[in-house]
Enzyme design. Structure first.
Site, PDB file in Angstrom:
ATOM      1  N   SER A 143       0.858  -1.182   0.000  1.00 25.17           N
ATOM      2  CA  SER A 143       0.000   0.000   0.000  1.00 25.17           C
ATOM      3  C   SER A 143       0.891   1.227   0.000  1.00 25.17           C
ATOM      4  CB  SER A 143      -0.881   0.002   1.258  1.00 25.17           C
ATOM      5  OG  SER A 143      -1.547   1.244   1.414  1.00 25.17           O
ATOM      6  N   TYR A 157      -2.249  -1.991  10.082  1.00 25.47           N
ATOM      7  CA  TYR A 157      -2.184  -2.083   8.624  1.00 25.47           C
ATOM      8  C   TYR A 157      -0.933  -1.394   8.105  1.00 25.47           C
ATOM      9  CZ  TYR A 157      -3.732  -1.442   3.741  1.00 25.47           C
ATOM     10  OH  TYR A 157      -3.831  -1.444   2.372  1.00 25.47           O
ATOM     11  N   LYS A 161       2.099  -3.256   6.175  1.00 25.46           N
ATOM     12  CA  LYS A 161       2.366  -2.919   4.776  1.00 25.46           C
ATOM     13  C   LYS A 161       3.780  -2.375   4.595  1.00 25.46           C
ATOM     14  CE  LYS A 161      -1.467  -4.399   3.098  1.00 25.46           C
ATOM     15  NZ  LYS A 161      -1.489  -5.617   2.260  1.00 25.46           N
TER      16      LYS A 161
END
Length: 264
Positions: A143, A157, A161
């Site tokens: 991401s 997250y 990532k």
């Protein structure tokens, strides 16, 4: 080193919707045979059925990427049906959203298990095949939140990532000299059903960071297929992220100060 998708066998996780589905379609459009996997087996089967419009051979399987046995089953299914595996796309991700002090440890553990350790499991299962044949390609979906420091409202997250980006960079150094390509997809805004994979804790904090354009999943699938064919490492859905990354690299303190000032 380029990669020929026509006739290749591609395994895609999280392919029942969104970027995974779009990538499976793009691979099939270029003549790849696709193993469509998803936690929801019905969704995986529906996507496999769609690929028939491209004349592509495809199969589906329910696959929980937190289960090593499931990934081994997918590998064995691909070998039984198609005799080989050439391309593996690790594309599963979930989010825990909220202030850092409100996200519980078990949420962190779940996100790490799904977002990061799933790639580790996939490597254990599929890399021996690719290395033995001296050819293939791996795509890891990260991401822009794994490149830039704006995702404090989804910290597990963001952390995972960033880890996937670092893992992918190091894998490229290891695998490319052995004939196996590596790409790292770093989407910004993409119109998908990612909200299904979000769990909220506490009072959501407004994110601080650049606003990137939202693109459709199909265009991301085409980006991935082109990137694999051309053996490109970093695949960005928003080229503006490259400018942000250069600014960050030039002076981290100045970049962070600018983000804080711009979003007060």
């Amino acid at each position: 080193m380029s990669f020929e998708l026509h006739g290749a066998v591609a395994v895609v996780t999280g392919a029942g919707s969104g970027i995974g589905r779009a990538s499976a379609r793009a691979f099939a459009r270029r003549g790849a045979r696709v193993v469509v996997t998803d936690l929801d087996g019905a969704r995986a089967q529906a996507v496999a059925d769609e690929l028939g419009e491209f004349g592509a051979a495809s199969i589906s399987a329910a696959c929980d990427v937190t289960d090593l046995d499931d990934l081994q089953f997918v590998r064995d299914l691909a070998l039984e049906r198609f005799g080989r595996v050439d391309l593996v796309m690790n594309n599963v991700g979930i989010l825990a959203v909220g202030p850092a002090e409100d996200i519980p440890l078990e949420a962190w553990q779940r996100v790490i298990d799904v977002n990061l350790l799933s790639v580790v499991r996939s490597n254990l299962v599929f890399l021996p095949l690719l290395l033995e044949q001296g050819a293939g390609h791996v795509v890891n979906t990260a991401s822009t939140a794994g490149l830039l420091p704006y995702g404090f409202d989804r910290l597990p997250y963001t952390a995972t990532k960033h880890a996937v980006v670092g893992l992918s960079e190091a894998l490229a150094l290891y695998l490319r000299p052995r004939g196996v390509g590596v790409s790292c997809l770093c989407p910004a805004g993409v119109a998908t059903n990612i909200v299904e994979q979000m769990t909220f804790y506490g009072k959501p904090a407004p994110p601080k960071g650049p606003r990137f354009p939202v693109v459709d999943a199909e265009s991301v699938g085409e980006l991935v297929a082109d990137g694999v064919s051309e053996n490109r490492f970093l695949l960005l859905t928003a080229q503006e992220a490259a400018d942000e990354l250069r600014e960050l690299g030039a002076d981290v303190d100045m970049y962070l100060s600018r983000l804080i000032k711009d979003t007060r």
